[in-house]
Design an enzyme around this catalytic site. Sequence first.
Site, PDB file in Angstrom:
ATOM      1  N   TYR A 152       0.830  -1.203   0.000  1.00 45.15           N
ATOM      2  CA  TYR A 152       0.000   0.000   0.000  1.00 45.15           C
ATOM      3  C   TYR A 152       0.864   1.251   0.000  1.00 45.15           C
ATOM      4  CZ  TYR A 152       1.117   0.688   4.932  1.00 45.15           C
ATOM      5  OH  TYR A 152       1.788   0.909   6.105  1.00 45.15           O
ATOM      6  N   PHE A 162       2.825   9.771   3.259  1.00 49.28           N
ATOM      7  CA  PHE A 162       3.117   9.575   4.678  1.00 49.28           C
ATOM      8  C   PHE A 162       3.469   8.138   5.018  1.00 49.28           C
ATOM      9  CE2 PHE A 162      -1.511   9.416   4.175  1.00 49.28           C
ATOM     10  CZ  PHE A 162      -1.812   8.178   4.721  1.00 49.28           C
ATOM     11  N   ASP A 163       3.243   7.211   4.096  1.00 53.61           N
ATOM     12  CA  ASP A 163       3.585   5.809   4.375  1.00 53.61           C
ATOM     13  C   ASP A 163       3.581   5.028   3.073  1.00 53.61           C
ATOM     14  OD1 ASP A 163       4.286   3.587   5.806  1.00 53.61           O
ATOM     15  OD2 ASP A 163       2.338   3.256   6.722  1.00 53.61           O
ATOM     16  N   ILE A 180      -7.567   1.861  11.023  1.00 56.94           N
ATOM     17  CA  ILE A 180      -8.604   2.893  10.988  1.00 56.94           C
ATOM     18  C   ILE A 180      -9.823   2.378  10.225  1.00 56.94           C
ATOM     19  CG2 ILE A 180      -7.027   4.838  11.251  1.00 56.94           C
ATOM     20  CD1 ILE A 180      -7.147   5.220   8.206  1.00 56.94           C
ATOM     21  N   TYR A 206      -8.208   9.534  10.874  1.00 54.86           N
ATOM     22  CA  TYR A 206      -7.721   9.853  12.214  1.00 54.86           C
ATOM     23  C   TYR A 206      -8.495  10.973  12.894  1.00 54.86           C
ATOM     24  CZ  TYR A 206      -3.862   6.764  11.101  1.00 54.86           C
ATOM     25  OH  TYR A 206      -3.119   5.663  10.763  1.00 54.86           O
ATOM     26  N   PHE A 223      -5.341   6.122  -0.337  1.00 61.13           N
ATOM     27  CA  PHE A 223      -4.563   4.897  -0.280  1.00 61.13           C
ATOM     28  C   PHE A 223      -4.677   4.136  -1.599  1.00 61.13           C
ATOM     29  CE2 PHE A 223      -5.511   5.530   4.248  1.00 61.13           C
ATOM     30  CZ  PHE A 223      -4.272   5.336   4.814  1.00 61.13           C
TER      31      PHE A 223
END
Length: 232
Positions: A152, A162-163, A180, A206, A223
């Site tokens: 992902y 961010f990831d 989440i 979040y 995502f």
Amino acid sequence: MRLRVSGTLLAAAFLLSGCGSDYGSASLDTDDQKASYGIGRQMGQNLKPAQSRLDMAAFIRGVQDAMADVEPAVPDSVVQMALEAFSQAVMEEQQAQQEAAATRNLEEGQAYLAENGAKEGVVTTESGLQYEVLREGDGPSPTADSRVSIHYKGTLIDGTQFDSSYDRNEPAVFGVGGVIAGFSEALQLMPVGSHYRFVVPGDLAYGPNGSGQTIGPNATLIFEIELLEIVE
């Protein structure tokens, strides 16, 4: 908010207060130099929330007086009251900034969701989650009790990443019910072998607290997910 600076950090501040030094070119070769740099970084991080109100000249004077062991220029009782007022003011500033960011992120996220939801091929679920099928798999879909292996990438709506499991060159394995709400719902929509793009509203991500330094309050997240397998 309580501002606490250790004696070690105050000493570092004193060392950093010398005139005419070019700190950007300071040597960082020895263990002492690396440790000193780390102490400075820690001090800066501790004081960053108060940087708009911190008077550096008065701060350095306090450091120098403490190291010289002279009588305080301001009585401790007065300093304590001033610190309480200072901390309260910093906390109120941070809260105002957080609320402004939450409102801004909510409005920008709603605009993005409206625009994205009008695109051909984008589906909006009852919860508000949006998805687009990039590649449809033919395997089973996980449940909330499943553990899955996925690749992902997560970004903000402005493209800030961010990831990413791709950057780590290793798939992520975790429980579908342990993430989440928007990510959990997303995984349960995907057959194994699929590659989907999801847009997750802030209330399914979040929420008003955000996460870390990158994901702000009420931030809408994007995502891309490849569901590799259901592990168990």
